[in-house]
Design a protein around this motif. Structure first.
Motif, PDB file in Angstrom:
ATOM      1  N   UNK A   1       2.131  -6.150  -3.082  1.00 56.08           N
ATOM      2  CA  UNK A   1       3.245  -6.534  -2.149  1.00 56.08           C
ATOM      3  C   UNK A   1       3.854  -7.859  -2.682  1.00 56.08           C
ATOM      4  N   UNK A   2       3.377  -8.590  -3.528  1.00 54.57           N
ATOM      5  CA  UNK A   2       3.809  -9.694  -4.355  1.00 54.57           C
ATOM      6  C   UNK A   2       4.856  -9.190  -5.508  1.00 54.57           C
ATOM      7  N   UNK A   3       4.133  -8.124  -6.136  1.00 55.40           N
ATOM      8  CA  UNK A   3       4.963  -7.361  -7.002  1.00 55.40           C
ATOM      9  C   UNK A   3       6.354  -6.840  -6.631  1.00 55.40           C
ATOM     10  N   UNK A   4       6.346  -6.242  -5.545  1.00 51.68           N
ATOM     11  CA  UNK A   4       7.648  -5.617  -4.730  1.00 51.68           C
ATOM     12  C   UNK A   4       8.351  -6.726  -4.549  1.00 51.68           C
ATOM     13  N   UNK A   5       7.940  -7.828  -4.014  1.00 53.84           N
ATOM     14  CA  UNK A   5       8.856  -9.051  -3.851  1.00 53.84           C
ATOM     15  C   UNK A   5       9.315  -9.580  -5.163  1.00 53.84           C
ATOM     16  N   UNK A   6       8.677  -9.398  -6.277  1.00 52.22           N
ATOM     17  CA  UNK A   6       9.221 -10.013  -7.616  1.00 52.22           C
ATOM     18  C   UNK A   6      10.040  -9.017  -8.089  1.00 52.22           C
ATOM     19  N   UNK A   7      10.036  -7.678  -7.653  1.00 50.48           N
ATOM     20  CA  UNK A   7      10.877  -6.602  -8.031  1.00 50.48           C
ATOM     21  C   UNK A   7      12.297  -6.713  -7.349  1.00 50.48           C
ATOM     22  N   UNK A   8      12.070  -7.081  -6.093  1.00 46.35           N
ATOM     23  CA  UNK A   8      13.373  -7.127  -5.116  1.00 46.35           C
ATOM     24  C   UNK A   8      14.201  -8.414  -5.691  1.00 46.35           C
TER      25      UNK A   8
ATOM     26  N   UNK B   1       0.766  -1.342   0.046  1.00 46.03           N
ATOM     27  CA  UNK B   1       0.102   0.090  -0.101  1.00 46.03           C
ATOM     28  C   UNK B   1       0.713   1.123  -0.028  1.00 46.03           C
ATOM     29  N   UNK B   2       2.035   1.034  -0.349  1.00 48.29           N
ATOM     30  CA  UNK B   2       3.077   2.251  -0.210  1.00 48.29           C
ATOM     31  C   UNK B   2       3.681   2.549  -1.456  1.00 48.29           C
ATOM     32  N   UNK B   3       4.034   3.937  -1.844  1.00 48.91           N
ATOM     33  CA  UNK B   3       4.708   4.371  -2.982  1.00 48.91           C
ATOM     34  C   UNK B   3       5.789   5.529  -2.454  1.00 48.91           C
ATOM     35  N   UNK B   4       6.567   5.847  -3.423  1.00 52.26           N
ATOM     36  CA  UNK B   4       7.433   6.871  -3.040  1.00 52.26           C
ATOM     37  C   UNK B   4       7.297   7.970  -3.749  1.00 52.26           C
ATOM     38  N   UNK B   5       6.910   9.068  -3.160  1.00 57.88           N
ATOM     39  CA  UNK B   5       6.440  10.331  -4.081  1.00 57.88           C
ATOM     40  C   UNK B   5       7.191  11.702  -3.368  1.00 57.88           C
ATOM     41  N   UNK B   6       7.342  12.784  -4.338  1.00 60.66           N
ATOM     42  CA  UNK B   6       7.913  14.006  -3.742  1.00 60.66           C
ATOM     43  C   UNK B   6       7.196  14.456  -2.732  1.00 60.66           C
ATOM     44  N   UNK B   7       7.800  15.314  -1.910  1.00 59.48           N
ATOM     45  CA  UNK B   7       7.132  15.467  -0.497  1.00 59.48           C
ATOM     46  C   UNK B   7       5.891  16.629  -1.004  1.00 59.48           C
ATOM     47  N   UNK B   8       6.170  17.531  -1.953  1.00 60.87           N
ATOM     48  CA  UNK B   8       4.772  18.377  -2.335  1.00 60.87           C
ATOM     49  C   UNK B   8       3.781  17.574  -2.756  1.00 60.87           C
ATOM     50  N   UNK B   9       3.949  16.440  -3.461  1.00 55.83           N
ATOM     51  CA  UNK B   9       2.824  15.669  -3.987  1.00 55.83           C
ATOM     52  C   UNK B   9       2.342  14.899  -2.666  1.00 55.83           C
ATOM     53  N   UNK B  10       3.216  14.502  -1.962  1.00 63.45           N
ATOM     54  CA  UNK B  10       2.471  13.611  -0.929  1.00 63.45           C
ATOM     55  C   UNK B  10       1.823  14.694   0.034  1.00 63.45           C
ATOM     56  N   UNK B  11       2.028  15.786   0.302  1.00 61.63           N
ATOM     57  CA  UNK B  11       1.071  16.742   1.001  1.00 61.63           C
ATOM     58  C   UNK B  11      -0.020  17.162   0.496  1.00 61.63           C
TER      59      UNK B  11
ATOM     60  N   UNK C   1      -8.046  -4.789   0.058  1.00 59.63           N
ATOM     61  CA  UNK C   1      -7.069  -5.619   0.683  1.00 59.63           C
ATOM     62  C   UNK C   1      -6.363  -6.567  -0.339  1.00 59.63           C
ATOM     63  N   UNK C   2      -7.055  -7.285  -1.308  1.00 61.85           N
ATOM     64  CA  UNK C   2      -6.634  -8.062  -2.283  1.00 61.85           C
ATOM     65  C   UNK C   2      -5.635  -7.333  -3.284  1.00 61.85           C
ATOM     66  N   UNK C   3      -5.807  -6.073  -3.323  1.00 55.69           N
ATOM     67  CA  UNK C   3      -4.960  -5.132  -4.143  1.00 55.69           C
ATOM     68  C   UNK C   3      -3.555  -5.003  -3.467  1.00 55.69           C
ATOM     69  N   UNK C   4      -3.651  -4.715  -2.323  1.00 56.09           N
ATOM     70  CA  UNK C   4      -2.443  -4.734  -1.381  1.00 56.09           C
ATOM     71  C   UNK C   4      -1.583  -5.614  -1.359  1.00 56.09           C
ATOM     72  N   UNK C   5      -2.226  -6.985  -1.307  1.00 56.12           N
ATOM     73  CA  UNK C   5      -1.514  -8.242  -1.331  1.00 56.12           C
ATOM     74  C   UNK C   5      -0.765  -8.377  -2.780  1.00 56.12           C
ATOM     75  N   UNK C   6      -1.452  -8.135  -3.654  1.00 62.18           N
ATOM     76  CA  UNK C   6      -1.072  -8.304  -5.173  1.00 62.18           C
ATOM     77  C   UNK C   6       0.195  -7.409  -5.413  1.00 62.18           C
TER      78      UNK C   6
END
Length: 729
Positions: free
Chosen positions: A595-602, A521-531, A588-593
């Protein structure tokens, strides 16, 4: 040092030892030309390691706090000051004073989190006093006040273009203590360490009677008399025994010091220490300690190990054939650690993550006759190994601290010393990777916890990998926050609005936060975008994500039809089954999927073969060096000694919330969300969202109808001497 009174009875110089408690019971000022706080992260970590090592060599978990006053004192050096109205101005020693001030601020925070309120108050009174509606800090410098207030209140501090470099350093060093403060001191040792620091750590105050007198003392201590340093003494010894070519050798030596000194006045010393430790020292004996304290003396006493058997030729060859070539390599590695360099990116990544033990392994693997290409290949492989270890340890909830990497480097030294070629290094490190007990299987259970940079680092690397692999520019420095641009932050795809996601699967706030903080459920974005749109509903966020980095844009369906380079990357990297858009919502199912994507990327980013390692057909567990003496008790020992059974449920509570975990037969704790920990305190900190936790008092267990804290269980084990019969964890 006592009072020194010159002839004629004029005022002299006072020199007296004071404990940290006594020193920080006063207030200090700084002249304008003394206000720069310049210590780097490595200096602070070195001080922490020294303090921790001395304290832990004496502390035992069955001691009462009064025993602290019997511990050996620790001398932290001298400083020069003079009275200036309500304060004493520091002429010399402000780097250590400022670092101690930051350490006291951090200690207070940890003690509050552990509900050690009386001890926290005691420490806080040394950080600042409160009068006339404001804090007056022990080190009184107006430009620092807002930064110190933010550190003390655990608030954000906005670094602007006009923020002084000294204040920037102050902020960064203070924040880094969240990660660099030793893990061994974070649980029940914490209040003992606070007592020890305040009452058994001393500095000697050399008191002048005015500013001019203070500077006179300072200059006398540092300039007059041309005191010889260990480097001077080593140079004198080597050159005096070289017999010939003194002018040429002296010029080359000076050039070497200039090249190394570019990275800091301490770098030449560190080079020689690393060189001797990496190639010649016996790691199980006293050699490391002697080299750290007096490397010039160690060389004198170990000439045979350095091949200095004949005066003249052996000494000249050692300087020209060993020291000078490796110093050039060391300088290149130092530059790569501070500037992103093609082919040596992981050297930079490790340095930004605080993993500087890589230079020790590099000095062991490099040969003076190596070409520049071989140098780069060897350094790259070593840095990639440590970077892979960093990420695998993090996702597996193992400690990720500088001391752990130093220990790993020292463990590897004997076999790396025997490596000569790049292919040998590929095989040696490949065997180490194959035998690791940490992999990427736990990535889907990684969660966001405030005040840690390891998750942010992981997201930065993933974000950069997708961008670069899809033909975009490499902006990893921006994502890591090491450039001068706008900071980037962790973005939660779910806004912090429980009512939007309440369902049978998300019945309460606790469950909501567990899923919201999951890596999927996480990404990395610039501080202005996040705010600007962090609190928006997912449907509103999605259109913004389409215009941002590809990891965020991959949530939008248009990315899969209008970005052929991204689609090509997904296909070629075998991630077609992992990447998918979520146009209709993110549950929740999207979050699980994801998370598996991030595992594959790692697994893709840190694929050992892709990184250049040669993996063995059969795995041979590596021999581990015996860890340094450690008198702490682990839950694994309690399981091994049958004081607690595998499968037992332990529980704790905070703020009316109950938490549970299961003890495994191997002595690990499995939390309700599936995360696994080997430390009670680290597991407690995890369920409390990153707050410091004394796991021994937090976790409890029921045995025969009686509730015992884990501290009680440990006490029984210690009293019966059972733990003496099992291995130290």
């Amino acid at each position: 040092m006592g009072r020194i009174v010159p002839e004629g009875g004029q005022q002299g110089i006072d020199g007296r030892g004071y404990s940290v408690r006594e020193l920080f019971g006063k207030r200090y000022g700084l002249e304008h030309y003394q206000r720069e706080y310049s210590w780097e992260r490595g200096h602070v970590r070195e001080l922490l390691a020294d303090l921790s090592r001395r304290f832990l060599s004496q502390w035992r978990p069955d001691h009462d706090r009064g025993r602290i006053l019997e511990y050996r004192p620790y001398f932290l050096g001298s400083f020069v000051c003079y009275p200036a109205g309500p304060v004493r101005n520091l002429v010399d020693g402000q780097q250590r004073f400022t670092t101690l001030h930051l350490l006291l601020i951090h200690l207070k925070k940890l003690l509050v989190e552990q509900a050690e309120n009386d001890t926290a108050t005691m420490v806080g009174q040394l950080v600042s006093t409160y009068a006339v509606g404001r804090h007056q800090y022990t080190i009184s410098v107006a430009e620092r006040d807002s930064c110190l207030a933010a550190l003390l209140g655990e608030e954000e501090f906005d670094i602007r273009p006009d923020t002084p470099v000294s204040v920037r350093n102050l902020w960064h060093r203070g924040r880094e203590l969240n990660e660099d403060f030793p893990e061994e001191l974070r649980d029940d040792a914490l209040p003992f360490f606070a007592d020890w620091l305040l009452d058994r750590v001393f500095m000697v105050e050399i008191s002048a009677f005015d500013r001019d007198h203070g500077w006179e003392i300072f200059e006398t201590m540092n300039d007059r008399g041309a005191r010889l340093t260990p480097l001077d003494l080593l140079k004198s010894f080597l050159l005096s025994h070289a017999h010939e070519q003194h002018a040429e050798l002296n010029a080359a030596w000076r050039d070497m010091l200039t090249r190394l000194g570019y990275f800091g006045s301490h770098t030449p010393n560190e080079f020689f220490k690393e060189l001797l430790l990496a190639r010649y020292a016996l790691l199980e004996g006293d050699d490391p300690k002697v080299i750290q304290n007096a490397f010039h003396e160690w060389v004198r006493e170990n000439c045979d190990r350095l091949g200095l058997l004949r005066k003249g030729v052996d000494f000249r060859n050692f300087i020209t054939g060993m020291v000078l070539p490796l110093a050039r390599f060391y300088a290149q590695a130092m530059r790569a650690s501070k500037e992103l360099t093609d082919g040596l990116e992981e050297v930079y990544f490790n340095h930004t993550s605080g993993i500087d033990s890589q230079s020790l392994l590099m000095m062991a693997a490099l040969q003076p006759t190596d070409t520049s290409d071989i140098f780069r290949q060897k350094c790259s492989l070593i840095a990639k190994y440590l970077d892979l270890l960093h990420v695998r340890w993090f996702v597996s909830n193992k400690p990720v601290q500088p001391g752990d990497f130093r220990e790993e480097a020292e463990r590897l030294l004997p076999r790396i010393r025997n490596v000569t070629s790049v292919d040998d290094l590929r095989r040696a490190l490949g065997r180490e990777i194959a035998a690791l007990d940490a992999d990427f299987g736990a990535v889907p259970s990684v969660v966001y916890q405030d005040k840690t940079s390891h998750l942010r680092y992981l997201l930065a690397r993933i974000t950069s990998f997708v961008q670069v692999s899809s033909g975009r520019a490499n902006e990893i420095e921006v994502y890591l926050g090491t450039s001068s641009g706008v900071p980037w932050e962790v973005e939660h795809i779910w806004a912090n609005k429980f009512e939007r996601h309440q369902s049978a699967d998300v019945p309460n706030e606790k469950k909501f936060q567990q899923w919201r903080n999951n890596i999927g459920c996480l990404l990395l974005l610039s501080k202005p975008d996040n705010a600007s749109f962090g609190a928006d509903p997912y449907a509103a966020k999605l259109k913004h994500y389409r215009q941002r980095v590809l990891l965020a844009a991959s949530l939008h369906a248009d990315t899969y039809t209008r970005d052929p380079s991204f689609v090509r990357f997904v296909r070629d990297s075998g991630l077609t089954g992992n990447f998918k858009p979520y146009p209709d919502g993110f549950d929740i199912n999207s979050i699980k999927e994801r998370a598996e994507l991030y595992k594959s990327l790692c697994e893709n980013i840190w694929n050992p073969r892709r990184l250049g390692f040669e993996m063995p057909r059969e795995v041979v567990p590596p021999q581990r060096r015996r860890r340094r003496a450690n008198y702490k008790v682990s839950i694994a020992q309690l399981v091994q000694a049958k004081f607690i059974e595998g499968g037992t449920t332990v529980f704790g509570s905070r703020g009316g919330q109950r938490y549970e975990a299961e003890v495994t037969g191997q002595g690990r704790l499995i939390l309700e969300d599936g995360r696994s920990f080997e430390s009670l305190s680290t597991a407690g900190s995890a369920v409390l969202g990153g707050a410091s936790c004394n796991g021994w008092t937090f976790w409890n267990v029921q045995q025969r109808g009686v509730t015992w804290s884990m501290s009680d269980i440990r006490k029984r084990a210690l009293e019966q001497g059972i733990l003496d019969q099992v291995s130290v964890g």
